[in-house]
Scaffold this active site. Structure first.
Site, PDB file in Angstrom:
ATOM      1  CG  HIS A 197      -0.400 -34.125 -38.378  1.00 43.68           C
ATOM      2  ND1 HIS A 197      -0.684 -33.023 -37.995  1.00 43.68           N
ATOM      3  CD2 HIS A 197      -1.482 -35.058 -38.305  1.00 43.68           C
ATOM      4  CE1 HIS A 197      -2.069 -33.106 -37.584  1.00 43.68           C
ATOM      5  NE2 HIS A 197      -2.643 -34.361 -37.782  1.00 43.68           N
TER       6      HIS A 197
ATOM      7  CE  LYS B  60       4.697 -39.665 -45.972  1.00 41.16           C
ATOM      8  NZ  LYS B  60       5.654 -39.347 -44.947  1.00 41.16           N
TER       9      LYS B  60
ATOM     10  CB  CYS C  53       0.959 -42.619 -42.611  1.00 37.09           C
ATOM     11  SG  CYS C  53      -0.133 -43.915 -42.804  1.00 37.09           S
ATOM     12  CB  SER C  54       0.736 -37.188 -41.501  1.00 37.42           C
ATOM     13  OG  SER C  54      -0.276 -37.693 -40.841  1.00 37.42           O
TER      14      SER C  54
ATOM     15  CB  CYS D  46      -5.693 -33.135 -36.557  1.00 35.99           C
ATOM     16  SG  CYS D  46      -5.506 -34.741 -36.103  1.00 35.99           S
TER      17      CYS D  46
HETATM   18  N1  COA Z   1       6.445 -41.295 -42.990  1.00 31.36           N
HETATM   19  C1  COA Z   1       7.843 -41.557 -43.376  1.00 31.36           C
HETATM   20  N2  COA Z   1       8.585 -42.485 -42.307  1.00 31.36           N
HETATM   21  C2  COA Z   1       7.829 -42.524 -41.321  1.00 31.36           C
HETATM   22  C3  COA Z   1       6.660 -42.419 -41.098  1.00 31.36           C
HETATM   23  C4  COA Z   1       5.805 -41.747 -41.821  1.00 31.36           C
HETATM   24  N3  COA Z   1       4.443 -41.623 -41.658  1.00 31.36           N
HETATM   25  N4  COA Z   1       6.126 -42.997 -39.864  1.00 31.36           N
HETATM   26  C5  COA Z   1       7.384 -43.382 -39.093  1.00 31.36           C
HETATM   27  N5  COA Z   1       8.642 -43.229 -40.023  1.00 31.36           N
HETATM   28  C6  COA Z   1       9.979 -43.535 -40.032  1.00 31.36           C
HETATM   29  C7  COA Z   1      10.295 -43.288 -38.765  1.00 31.36           C
HETATM   30  O1  COA Z   1      11.210 -42.065 -38.894  1.00 31.36           O
HETATM   31  C8  COA Z   1      11.531 -44.494 -38.535  1.00 31.36           C
HETATM   32  O2  COA Z   1      12.413 -44.390 -39.433  1.00 31.36           O
HETATM   33  P1  COA Z   1      13.921 -44.695 -38.794  1.00 31.36           P
HETATM   34  O3  COA Z   1      13.869 -46.113 -38.593  1.00 31.36           O
HETATM   35  O4  COA Z   1      15.038 -44.257 -39.967  1.00 31.36           O
HETATM   36  O5  COA Z   1      14.072 -43.773 -37.619  1.00 31.36           O
HETATM   37  C9  COA Z   1      10.697 -45.721 -38.981  1.00 31.36           C
HETATM   38  O6  COA Z   1       9.742 -45.041 -39.880  1.00 31.36           O
HETATM   39  C10 COA Z   1      10.173 -46.357 -38.055  1.00 31.36           C
HETATM   40  O7  COA Z   1       9.224 -45.674 -37.388  1.00 31.36           O
HETATM   41  P2  COA Z   1       8.024 -45.914 -36.155  1.00 31.36           P
HETATM   42  O8  COA Z   1       7.900 -44.800 -35.341  1.00 31.36           O
HETATM   43  O9  COA Z   1       8.547 -47.261 -35.397  1.00 31.36           O
HETATM   44  O10 COA Z   1       6.991 -46.324 -37.156  1.00 31.36           O
HETATM   45  P3  COA Z   1       5.585 -46.530 -36.695  1.00 31.36           P
HETATM   46  O11 COA Z   1       5.338 -47.953 -37.668  1.00 31.36           O
HETATM   47  O12 COA Z   1       5.406 -47.110 -35.142  1.00 31.36           O
HETATM   48  O13 COA Z   1       4.441 -45.722 -37.091  1.00 31.36           O
HETATM   49  C11 COA Z   1       2.872 -45.194 -38.654  1.00 31.36           C
HETATM   50  C12 COA Z   1       4.111 -45.457 -38.674  1.00 31.36           C
HETATM   51  C13 COA Z   1       2.471 -44.789 -40.120  1.00 31.36           C
HETATM   52  C14 COA Z   1       1.940 -46.030 -38.140  1.00 31.36           C
HETATM   53  C15 COA Z   1       2.585 -43.841 -37.814  1.00 31.36           C
HETATM   54  O14 COA Z   1       3.517 -42.506 -38.219  1.00 31.36           O
HETATM   55  C16 COA Z   1       1.252 -43.275 -37.708  1.00 31.36           C
HETATM   56  O15 COA Z   1       0.381 -43.645 -36.890  1.00 31.36           O
HETATM   57  N6  COA Z   1       0.909 -42.219 -38.595  1.00 31.36           N
HETATM   58  C17 COA Z   1      -0.596 -41.497 -38.524  1.00 31.36           C
HETATM   59  C18 COA Z   1      -0.617 -40.333 -37.444  1.00 31.36           C
HETATM   60  C19 COA Z   1      -1.983 -40.300 -37.438  1.00 31.36           C
HETATM   61  O16 COA Z   1      -3.148 -41.059 -37.503  1.00 31.36           O
HETATM   62  N7  COA Z   1      -2.539 -38.745 -37.118  1.00 31.36           N
HETATM   63  C20 COA Z   1      -3.468 -38.340 -37.129  1.00 31.36           C
HETATM   64  C21 COA Z   1      -4.231 -38.024 -38.456  1.00 31.36           C
HETATM   65  S1  COA Z   1      -6.090 -37.966 -38.512  1.00 31.36           S
END
Ligand code: COA
Length: 379
Positions: free
Chosen positions: A330, A326, A208-209, A85
């Site tokens: 990202h 966030k 989470c981002s 990242c």
């Molecule tokens: N913040 C706000 N909304 C989020 C979000 C977040 N972080 N992640 C997903 N959403 C929303 C989506 O836009 C979607 O909205 P919609 O239904 O209105 O379209 C809904 O939540 C479902 O999205 P989805 O992609 O199915 O979510 P998910 O449950 O598969 O993933 C997380 C959610 C938090 C697990 C994922 O965003 C994630 O893994 N984040 C961390 C990424 C990471 O690790 N990066 C490296 C950092 S070191």
């Protein structure tokens, strides 16, 4: 810096789920807009550095240096940098080294990631490549899991409450509401954070981002001057695995990179008016502000709690004005470049002198701190 390096052009695409755009489309858009912003000829660019982590897995595309070089008519030398990242800021760091050496005079740095075309589980596994393959991956940990452990430990050591932690994402969502390039422009209430689905206790979705697509580009030059110069770019590291560290509530790489960057720029935290820091998870925001020296240990949350104390000092001060990871989103290779161009933009808009970008990879196993100066402002 051994030479004055100026930020002469900058651009970013919208961050978000950009299903209608390919990796190349994002590259073309960001490169074209950065060149237009710099008002230079494409042929003025004598090297290209591309920051990206996951294109082989997510887009079945390697060899990104050649891909981006061939967008320019003269096909300048190009290379790709990967530091998880932190790829974006490490690409800028690499550009600085080439510019300082005189090997190049004007460099295009493009941060690029397209993550939403493959299932979320595949991306979560691929992102774990930034952790230790022997120590961390076999247990099934993901990055939300790693930062969940860090959050639990921090809350235990420093009595941080869930209500307090909610303030981080609420603040970043509010900032993003004014950023048309942000992945999420919707303001949220603090209590929405803990009402959102749990991901890795105590972290919820809104801690989470997101997984995002996007690109950001900047053009750096020793040949052409501009108002904004890079005053410091410093890199530091720690173990890939958090299991090898004496503490998981403070990131040594941030402290080391920041210390070197303040010395290189000749500034202290008191001089800095704008900060873009790496809030990959809400708890990271709290830790970052402590490790960067803006808060005492255990007090990072005060920045979010007590906006009147800190921010009113700072009518000219901003903290993750882009919305941070966030809410701006990202797309991992693009984030470090986006942070740097956001700081450049804020320095010009607010007519302030110093700003800082803090970008890390993995659980802060790589950290790059970049300090920018608006040379049009007298001390
Ligand atoms: N913040 C706000 N909304 C989020 C979000 C977040 N972080 N992640 C997903 N959403 C929303 C989506 O836009 C979607 O909205 P919609 O239904 O209105 O379209 C809904 O939540 C479902 O999205 P989805 O992609 O199915 O979510 P998910 O449950 O598969 O993933 C997380 C959610 C938090 C697990 C994922 O965003 C994630 O893994 N984040 C961390 C990424 C990471 O690790 N990066 C490296 C950092 S070191």
């Amino acid at each position: 810096m051994q030479r004055d390096i100026f930020l002469i052009g900058a651009s970013q695409t919208k961050f978000g789920e950009l299903w209608g755009k390919s990796l190349r489309d994002l590259a073309e858009e960001a490169v074209g807009k950065a060149i237009a912003d710099a008002s230079c000829l494409p042929t003025a660019i004598d090297a290209v550095i591309v920051a990206n982590m996951l294109a082989e897995t997510a887009n079945n595309q390697a060899h990104l240096g050649a891909m981006v070089s061939s967008l320019l008519p003269h096909r300048p030398p190009a290379l790709r940098v990967e530091a998880a990242c932190a790829s974006g800021s490490v690409a800028v760091h690499t550009a600085c080294a080439l510019l300082e050496s005189g090997r190049a005079q004007t460099i295009l740095v493009l941060g690029l990631e397209k993550m939403t075309d493959i299932p979320g589980e595949t991306i979560a596994c691929a992102l774990m490549g930034a952790a230790d393959a022997e120590e961390d991956q076999p247990s099934g940990l993901t990055f939300p899991g790693i930062f969940g452990l860090i959050a639990n430990r921090y809350m235990h050591e420093h009595y941080l409450t869930r209500d307090e932690l909610n303030l981080v994402s609420a603040t970043h969502h509010l900032n993003a509401a004014e950023n048309p390039y942000a992945h999420f422009q919707n303001p949220i209430d603090p209590e929405d954070v803990e009402k959102s689905p749990i991901v890795a206790d105590p972290l919820h979705v809104l801690d989470c981002s997101p997984v995002s697509d996007g690109a950001a580009a900047c053009i750096l030059s020793t040949h052409t001057a501009s108002q904004v110069r890079l005053a410091a770019s410093q890199l530091a590291h720690d173990t890939l695995s958090i299991t090898k560290r004496p503490s998981i509530t403070s990131f040594r790489a941030t402290k080391d990179a920041a210390k070197k960057a303040y010395a290189e720029a000749g500034v202290t935290t008191k001089d800095i008016s704008h900060i873009e820091h790496h809030d990959c998870f809400s708890i990271a925001a709290v830790i970052n502000l402590e490790d960067l020296g803006f808060a005492e240990k255990g007090k990072g949350i005060e920045w979010y709690k007590n906006s009147t104390t800190h921010y009113s000092l700072l009518t000219t001060h901003s903290l993750n004005s882009s919305g941070g990871l966030k809410s701006c989103g990202h797309p991992v290779g693009a984030t470090g470049v986006k942070q740097i161009i956001e700081i450049g933009k804020k320095l010009k808009e607010e007519k302030t002198q110093w700003g800082l970008a803090h970008n890390f990879g993995g659980a802060c196993a790589t950290c790059c701190v970049t300090i920018l100066e608006n040379t049009a402002v007298s001390p």
